[in-house]
Every structure is written in structure tokens, then in C-alpha cells.
Write an enzyme that holds these catalytic residues in place. Sequence first.
Site, PDB file in Angstrom:
ATOM      1  N   GLY A  16      49.887  10.751  -5.479  1.00  0.00           N
ATOM      2  CA  GLY A  16      48.869  10.535  -7.559  1.00  0.00           C
ATOM      3  C   GLY A  16      50.321  10.576  -8.650  1.00  0.00           C
ATOM      4  CG  ASN A 112      44.924  -1.715  -6.504  1.00  0.00           C
ATOM      5  OD1 ASN A 112      44.815  -1.046  -6.181  1.00  0.00           O
ATOM      6  ND2 ASN A 112      45.660  -2.959  -5.953  1.00  0.00           N
ATOM      7  CG  HIS A 114      50.341  -4.765  -3.869  1.00  0.00           C
ATOM      8  ND1 HIS A 114      49.210  -4.289  -2.697  1.00  0.00           N
ATOM      9  CD2 HIS A 114      50.884  -4.977  -2.948  1.00  0.00           C
ATOM     10  CE1 HIS A 114      49.941  -4.439  -2.134  1.00  0.00           C
ATOM     11  NE2 HIS A 114      51.451  -5.700  -2.020  1.00  0.00           N
ATOM     12  CG  ASP A 155      46.291  -6.442  -2.426  1.00  0.00           C
ATOM     13  OD1 ASP A 155      46.008  -5.094  -2.511  1.00  0.00           O
ATOM     14  OD2 ASP A 155      47.737  -6.048  -1.013  1.00  0.00           O
ATOM     15  CD  GLU A 184      53.879   1.489  -8.047  1.00  0.00           C
ATOM     16  OE1 GLU A 184      52.928   1.782  -8.334  1.00  0.00           O
ATOM     17  OE2 GLU A 184      54.589   0.898  -6.853  1.00  0.00           O
TER      18      GLU A 184
END
Length: 201
Positions: A16, A112, A114, A155, A184
Site C-alpha cells: 500500500g 490502475n 502499472h 492493462d 508511481e
Amino acid sequence: MEKRKANLAVLVSGSGSNLAALIDAVNTGIITEGMISLVVSNKKDAYALQRAENAGIPCLSAKRSDFATDEEFDKHLLSSLKAHRIDLVLLAGYMRILTKPLLEAYNERILNIHPSLLPEFGGIGMYGMKVHEEVIRTGITVSGCTVHIVNEHVDQGPILAQASVSVFPDDTPDSLAARILKEEHRLYPATVEKFLTGFRI
Ligand code: GRF
């Protein structure tokens, strides 16, 4: 009339760190258009749940094996998302593939992150360290991360933003993962805020 903040749910399975970055972004005003209203984990022992609890965010954990099918499991999650009036779902290290009930209810409202420059190194089986191992194996010199909208093709949904990093000759999957993770943590909150700016609740 003042626009209300979007209710965000973050779906997690592991450490997380992206959830932590999103929580920080709400607290520091990088995300202004939304608030994290629910954290959902499919793993009871995910450290992400601890982070959510520490931040005072409602949490839910549910085990796939307590349900007959993937769809039943997702329907259960969906009822919680609805109960919390969730507007946008953010996958952050969530290790399950979503099924129709969720995808249809939140069409174009699931994002999302990735850890590669999609469409490279994505798809079923390409997750976590496997991505970085494969990047290093192929010898390419640039990798990165991608934030995209989730659709029924793993994806392959529309790409919203990407950030790239160098891959060095002495990189290991761990060192590369750490370099990408840093990006990220910057890219996901910034992209969520941008997405919310044009968002209709
Ligand atoms: C990240 O690398 C993310 O790109 C991928 O899973 C990892 C989750 O890490 N989908 P964390 O749980 O946010 O630390």
C-alpha cells in the site's frame, strides 16, 4: 452550487505504498477534488489496511474463497462501494482481475497504476516483480509506470499518463522497482487530480 468532492475507493492487496502516496496527496492538497472514503483489500493481512486504519479511513477486507464465483465476490465489493457512495475506484496493487459487475457499474471510473510503460510488459501474468525481471532480461534501457483507465482487457485501457526512468546495467528487479515506485507515488496522485478536474459526479 459548489462542486462536491468525489468519493474515492482504493483497492489494495499488499504494502500500500501507493495508497500512502494518495493519502498524503489528499492531506497536502495535491488532490483537492476528491477524498478517500474507503479502502478495500482482498487480503486480511495487507499492510495497506494498517495504513488506512492509521489514517482513519473506513476499511473493508473480503476473501475470494468465501464466495462461490469471482462475480459473486465482485458483487459483494460493489455493494460496499455503492453503500459508501464511491464515485471513482483506484486500483493500487490490487491483485485481482475485475469482473463484469464491477466493470459495468464503474465504466470509465476505475483507474490502475502499472509498473511499466504500457503497452509493453502488461497483461495477464505481468505483475509485481515479474514485470521488472522481464524488463531487465530483455536489456532495454528505459522503463517506467503507467496510469490507465481499466476496461475488460487487462492493462489495455486508455492511457492517462506515464513516467519513465532509466534502467541501468547493474539494476536488479528490486532496485528498478524502487526507482519506478518513486515515480508511481508522484504520478498516480497527480493523474487522479487531473482526472477529477474533468469529472462529472
Ligand atoms: C505497484 O508497483 C503498482 O504499480 C502495482 O503494484 C505495486 C503496488 O505497490 N500495480 P504498493 O502496494 O502500492 O506498495
